[in-house]
Design a protein around this motif. Sequence first.
Motif, PDB file in Angstrom:
ATOM      1  N   ASN A 353      -6.609 -18.620 -16.861  1.00  0.00           N
ATOM      2  CA  ASN A 353      -7.367 -17.821 -15.903  1.00  0.00           C
ATOM      3  C   ASN A 353      -8.813 -18.299 -15.781  1.00  0.00           C
ATOM      4  OD1 ASN A 353      -8.770 -16.794 -18.110  1.00  0.00           O
ATOM      5  ND2 ASN A 353      -8.080 -14.685 -17.841  1.00  0.00           N
ATOM      6  N   SER A 354      -9.593 -17.590 -14.993  1.00  0.00           N
ATOM      7  CA  SER A 354     -10.968 -18.001 -14.716  1.00  0.00           C
ATOM      8  C   SER A 354     -11.848 -17.975 -15.951  1.00  0.00           C
ATOM      9  CB  SER A 354     -11.575 -17.094 -13.634  1.00  0.00           C
ATOM     10  OG  SER A 354     -10.824 -17.170 -12.448  1.00  0.00           O
ATOM     11  N   ASN A 355     -11.451 -17.225 -16.954  1.00  0.00           N
ATOM     12  CA  ASN A 355     -12.204 -17.155 -18.210  1.00  0.00           C
ATOM     13  C   ASN A 355     -11.702 -18.131 -19.259  1.00  0.00           C
ATOM     14  OD1 ASN A 355     -13.934 -15.063 -17.359  1.00  0.00           O
ATOM     15  ND2 ASN A 355     -12.348 -13.537 -17.767  1.00  0.00           N
ATOM     16  N   GLY A 356     -10.733 -18.975 -18.881  1.00  0.00           N
ATOM     17  CA  GLY A 356     -10.198 -19.955 -19.828  1.00  0.00           C
ATOM     18  C   GLY A 356      -9.133 -19.407 -20.751  1.00  0.00           C
ATOM     19  N   GLU A 357      -8.590 -18.231 -20.423  1.00  0.00           N
ATOM     20  CA  GLU A 357      -7.583 -17.604 -21.276  1.00  0.00           C
ATOM     21  C   GLU A 357      -6.179 -17.892 -20.746  1.00  0.00           C
ATOM     22  OE1 GLU A 357     -10.095 -13.557 -22.281  1.00  0.00           O
ATOM     23  OE2 GLU A 357      -9.218 -13.845 -20.279  1.00  0.00           O
ATOM     24  N   LYS A 358      -5.218 -18.044 -21.650  1.00  0.00           N
ATOM     25  CA  LYS A 358      -3.826 -18.243 -21.248  1.00  0.00           C
ATOM     26  C   LYS A 358      -3.237 -16.909 -20.820  1.00  0.00           C
ATOM     27  CE  LYS A 358       0.657 -19.847 -22.992  1.00  0.00           C
ATOM     28  NZ  LYS A 358       1.366 -20.416 -24.164  1.00  0.00           N
ATOM     29  N   ASN A 393       1.602 -13.759  -2.534  1.00  0.00           N
ATOM     30  CA  ASN A 393       1.303 -14.520  -3.765  1.00  0.00           C
ATOM     31  C   ASN A 393      -0.161 -14.919  -3.812  1.00  0.00           C
ATOM     32  OD1 ASN A 393       4.484 -16.217  -3.452  1.00  0.00           O
ATOM     33  ND2 ASN A 393       4.007 -14.485  -4.752  1.00  0.00           N
ATOM     34  N   PHE A 394      -0.695 -15.377  -2.671  1.00  0.00           N
ATOM     35  CA  PHE A 394      -2.100 -15.791  -2.620  1.00  0.00           C
ATOM     36  C   PHE A 394      -3.022 -14.614  -2.938  1.00  0.00           C
ATOM     37  CE2 PHE A 394      -0.677 -18.892   0.944  1.00  0.00           C
ATOM     38  CZ  PHE A 394      -0.128 -19.743   0.009  1.00  0.00           C
ATOM     39  N   VAL A 395      -2.753 -13.480  -2.299  1.00  0.00           N
ATOM     40  CA  VAL A 395      -3.591 -12.300  -2.516  1.00  0.00           C
ATOM     41  C   VAL A 395      -3.514 -11.850  -3.967  1.00  0.00           C
ATOM     42  CG1 VAL A 395      -3.898  -9.870  -1.940  1.00  0.00           C
ATOM     43  CG2 VAL A 395      -3.499 -11.537  -0.115  1.00  0.00           C
ATOM     44  N   ASN A 396      -2.315 -11.819  -4.523  1.00  0.00           N
ATOM     45  CA  ASN A 396      -2.168 -11.398  -5.923  1.00  0.00           C
ATOM     46  C   ASN A 396      -2.879 -12.353  -6.868  1.00  0.00           C
ATOM     47  OD1 ASN A 396      -0.679  -9.043  -5.451  1.00  0.00           O
ATOM     48  ND2 ASN A 396       1.240 -10.179  -5.307  1.00  0.00           N
ATOM     49  N   SER A 397      -2.884 -13.633  -6.538  1.00  0.00           N
ATOM     50  CA  SER A 397      -3.614 -14.612  -7.360  1.00  0.00           C
ATOM     51  C   SER A 397      -5.111 -14.350  -7.289  1.00  0.00           C
ATOM     52  CB  SER A 397      -3.296 -16.032  -6.892  1.00  0.00           C
ATOM     53  OG  SER A 397      -1.915 -16.322  -7.040  1.00  0.00           O
ATOM     54  N   MET A 398      -5.623 -14.029  -6.103  1.00  0.00           N
ATOM     55  CA  MET A 398      -7.040 -13.691  -5.959  1.00  0.00           C
ATOM     56  C   MET A 398      -7.387 -12.432  -6.750  1.00  0.00           C
ATOM     57  SD  MET A 398      -7.651 -14.271  -1.890  1.00  0.00           S
ATOM     58  CE  MET A 398      -7.074 -15.743  -1.051  1.00  0.00           C
ATOM     59  N   LEU A 399      -6.488 -11.454  -6.717  1.00  0.00           N
ATOM     60  CA  LEU A 399      -6.749 -10.202  -7.428  1.00  0.00           C
ATOM     61  C   LEU A 399      -6.807 -10.417  -8.937  1.00  0.00           C
ATOM     62  CD1 LEU A 399      -4.549  -7.674  -5.404  1.00  0.00           C
ATOM     63  CD2 LEU A 399      -7.030  -7.992  -5.310  1.00  0.00           C
ATOM     64  N   ARG A 400      -6.091 -11.423  -9.428  1.00  0.00           N
ATOM     65  CA  ARG A 400      -6.163 -11.709 -10.870  1.00  0.00           C
ATOM     66  C   ARG A 400      -7.556 -12.190 -11.250  1.00  0.00           C
ATOM     67  NH1 ARG A 400      -0.839 -14.593  -9.931  1.00  0.00           N
ATOM     68  NH2 ARG A 400       0.696 -12.921 -10.150  1.00  0.00           N
ATOM     69  N   GLN A 401      -8.209 -12.962 -10.355  1.00  0.00           N
ATOM     70  CA  GLN A 401      -9.588 -13.351 -10.673  1.00  0.00           C
ATOM     71  C   GLN A 401     -10.476 -12.116 -10.705  1.00  0.00           C
ATOM     72  OE1 GLN A 401     -11.659 -16.834  -9.151  1.00  0.00           O
ATOM     73  NE2 GLN A 401     -13.470 -15.595  -8.709  1.00  0.00           N
ATOM     74  N   TYR A 402     -10.265 -11.194  -9.782  1.00  0.00           N
ATOM     75  CA  TYR A 402     -11.053  -9.956  -9.814  1.00  0.00           C
ATOM     76  C   TYR A 402     -10.848  -9.224 -11.137  1.00  0.00           C
ATOM     77  CZ  TYR A 402     -11.984  -5.013  -9.397  1.00  0.00           C
ATOM     78  OH  TYR A 402     -12.408  -3.741  -9.659  1.00  0.00           O
ATOM     79  N   THR A 403      -9.603  -9.100 -11.574  1.00  0.00           N
ATOM     80  CA  THR A 403      -9.303  -8.401 -12.827  1.00  0.00           C
ATOM     81  C   THR A 403      -9.992  -9.070 -14.008  1.00  0.00           C
ATOM     82  OG1 THR A 403      -7.168  -7.686 -11.945  1.00  0.00           O
ATOM     83  CG2 THR A 403      -7.445  -7.607 -14.336  1.00  0.00           C
ATOM     84  N   ASP A 404     -10.013 -10.400 -14.001  1.00  0.00           N
ATOM     85  CA  ASP A 404     -10.592 -11.153 -15.119  1.00  0.00           C
ATOM     86  C   ASP A 404     -12.101 -11.305 -15.015  1.00  0.00           C
ATOM     87  OD1 ASP A 404      -8.009 -11.573 -16.086  1.00  0.00           O
ATOM     88  OD2 ASP A 404      -7.782 -13.442 -14.956  1.00  0.00           O
ATOM     89  N   TYR A 405     -12.613 -11.347 -13.782  1.00  0.00           N
ATOM     90  CA  TYR A 405     -13.955 -11.853 -13.525  1.00  0.00           C
ATOM     91  C   TYR A 405     -14.908 -10.816 -12.945  1.00  0.00           C
ATOM     92  CZ  TYR A 405     -16.128 -16.558 -13.384  1.00  0.00           C
ATOM     93  OH  TYR A 405     -16.854 -17.688 -13.647  1.00  0.00           O
ATOM     94  N   GLY A 406     -14.333  -9.800 -12.282  1.00  0.00           N
ATOM     95  CA  GLY A 406     -15.156  -8.749 -11.714  1.00  0.00           C
ATOM     96  C   GLY A 406     -15.380  -8.855 -10.226  1.00  0.00           C
ATOM     97  N   TYR A 407     -15.032 -10.005  -9.629  1.00  0.00           N
ATOM     98  CA  TYR A 407     -15.098 -10.150  -8.181  1.00  0.00           C
ATOM     99  C   TYR A 407     -14.137 -11.241  -7.729  1.00  0.00           C
ATOM    100  CZ  TYR A 407     -18.752 -13.455  -9.747  1.00  0.00           C
ATOM    101  OH  TYR A 407     -19.464 -14.423 -10.407  1.00  0.00           O
ATOM    102  N   LEU A 408     -13.877 -11.263  -6.445  1.00  0.00           N
ATOM    103  CA  LEU A 408     -12.863 -12.148  -5.871  1.00  0.00           C
ATOM    104  C   LEU A 408     -13.362 -13.586  -5.763  1.00  0.00           C
ATOM    105  CD1 LEU A 408     -11.769  -9.664  -3.078  1.00  0.00           C
ATOM    106  CD2 LEU A 408     -10.284 -10.478  -4.935  1.00  0.00           C
ATOM    107  N   PRO A 409     -12.433 -14.535  -5.583  1.00  0.00           N
ATOM    108  CA  PRO A 409     -12.830 -15.945  -5.472  1.00  0.00           C
ATOM    109  C   PRO A 409     -13.743 -16.220  -4.284  1.00  0.00           C
ATOM    110  CG  PRO A 409     -10.466 -15.747  -5.823  1.00  0.00           C
ATOM    111  CD  PRO A 409     -10.975 -14.373  -5.558  1.00  0.00           C
TER     112      PRO A 409
END
Length: 766
Positions: A353-358, A393-409
């Motif tokens: 993920n965006s934070n380097g976590e598996k 799939n694209f939207v859900n992938s973007m939402l994972r960055q929000y979950t990990d990072y606090g905002y969208l790509p």
Amino acid sequence: MKKIIIIIMGVSLLFQSNIKAQNNTKNIDYTKFVNPFIGTGSVDSLSLAGSNFPGAVVPFGFVQLSPDTDDAAGDPCSGYDYADDRIVGFSHTHLSGTGVSDLFDFLFMPFQGEATWEPYENSKGKKGYSSSFSKDNEIASPGYYSVVLDDANVKTELTATEHCGIHKYTSLNNKPFSLIIDLNHSLNKERKYWSFNSLDAQIRVIDNKTIEGYRSVTGWANQRKVYFRAEFSRPFTENVIKAGNKLFENSKIGNHKNLKMIATFEGDNSEPLTINVGLSSVSYEGARNNLKSEITEFNFEKVVASAKEKWNKELSIIDVQGDADKKTIFYTALYHTYIHPNNIADVNGDYINSNGEKMNAPDKKHYSTFSLWDTYRAQHPLLTITQPEKTANFVNSMLRQYTDYGYLPIWQLWGKETYCMIGNHAIPVIVDAFNKNIEGVDYELAYEAVKASSTVTHRGSPFDLIEKYKYIPENLESQSVSISLEVAYNDWCVAQMAKSLGHMEDFEYFTKRSLAYQNLFDAEIGFFRPKDDKGNWIEPFSPFKYGGNGGSPFTEGNGWQYLWYVPQDVYTFIDMLGGNKKFTKKLDDFFTINAKPDEVNGNASGFIGQYAHGNEPSHHIAYLYNFTNEPWKSQFLCDKILNELYLNTPSGYSGNEDCGQMSAWYIFSSLGFYPVNPANSVYSFGSPQFENATISLPVGKTFNVITKNIGKNNVYIQKIVLNGKKYKKNYITHNDILEGGVLEFTMGKKPNKSMAKYEKPLIFKK
């Protein structure tokens, strides 16, 4: 009774005819209409000319196996220039049409003769491993690439699966050859904004038919890791590993940030050498599993056939009939819209993920390479029609960055946020999916994400300044005018989603904030322009002065091009300019003033007056005449752009292809409509280019666009018919398309000025 039998026979024949037509469509080889060399032309011909690569890739695949004609690619950023006459090797990952270079992972290159570690001759006159080649011996089609390396006397063929690249090397003189594998090959080490640094690399010789390796690098994407496993169809007889300046013969392992290996294949070289290479962004285990899952034998032709089948499935979603050159441009454009984003998850769903976590994606798909400043305008709206499941799939992938990072790509590459460009245009992509009822997305979470991405200040989105000043002062934030306009559009998107979900307080807040752009409009001169933090206009101001990515109030554009960026409320902007007549006159000036913009940079190309089709801020402007009393001017300009700025040549694009946006503009516009506002489910009419175009929709429906009286000068719409009824609108909605049916255009040489009485495009349609 006879009448009943005749009716039944007629219905039966019609049914059989429809089945036959469907089967014929299914049997069409759409890949033969694709020319992967379009957009690979020299930067000296038509400006940027695309920056595309011609190599092997499957739709949205992790691997893009393609030739590199530069050992340190900078421009074009794809690593391949059609004008070059030497190849330095074949690397497994590439970017399609970007303005910044990165990737180029794991370069493989065959050569004959003495071992050599550099692509070109050194100061001692020692020959390098790069090779000359002839364009006559170079072939590319979707999922396949082939070239004869003249210096190496080796024919190279490449193909790909989602996570794997397959090489086939045939010695043309049956002599032994060697293969260099370079783990340090990448982008230009002296890029202005991003520099390449190899942090670490490793090669493991498992046995004489198997090697593994990884590299950790920092470039445009920060601290990126990639792993590979390569399996050879026959053994190499010896190997040498070069770690820095040290050589290790027949070693089992090598570690160094500058790491290369040469494997030599002695003995009988009458049979081709096939190499199956699996990649992973996660681990060695991931590379092994990806390879094991997708490639079970050394059967190059089988993989080529599979790649071709995948491409035909996706390309057949739109069937067009008409001019041969236009058909090639169309299907090449459709091909280019399906290269990015890329699934970076392993076959088991693991990804970093965006934070380097598996992490693990439940749907086994995690997409990255989101060039959102470009692609939100047309590519993503197009994919809501042609790829609705992947859009989820694209939207859900973007939402994972929000979950990990606090905002969208913003501009995400390889799962890493690069902060390239301005604003946060994941917002309109998600709101567009919501407005179009794309299934498979948690839209309450999506709203939480778009709201947070509109309130948490991050690079390129200075919300604190907007709150304090009600505009962005240029002396406190560069690119202030462009950012203000683009954030205003995003705010409008958030407001519409808030209203639909019943968040009325948020609706009122974001609606009000979306009007802040008006504070940068100077009614006296009729342009948006920068202010300082005291509220003063910054002098001097020239609407011709071009901005890059900093040090200017405009981003990759000028005051003329950004004047028109109010796609969310064109009618309010018409009033700001003084009404319909003045708005139309200003548009006329925009498309006819040929004064060269001041300080033009590499993103300025494809000019019609001040319009620059080579870069995205201009892309919607030709359609704005549909909001005036002279809509036929949109038809004229769209036809002009389609026929003059898209060609069936290597220099066939007027600027960077930008991960599918330049191509998506062509797809929409050649069908006859385009999303001026990319998130309101409305498509404005232009000038269709094909006699017949059929879009395959879910649940077996089709939407058919028929254009009558097509000819060289028949650029103007005379009549529109939808499902057999005369149509009195200058637009069509997304729901109109999804319901299926037939849209008919009748064209002519002169404008039909009665169409000024047609309904103007909607501002919003849920």
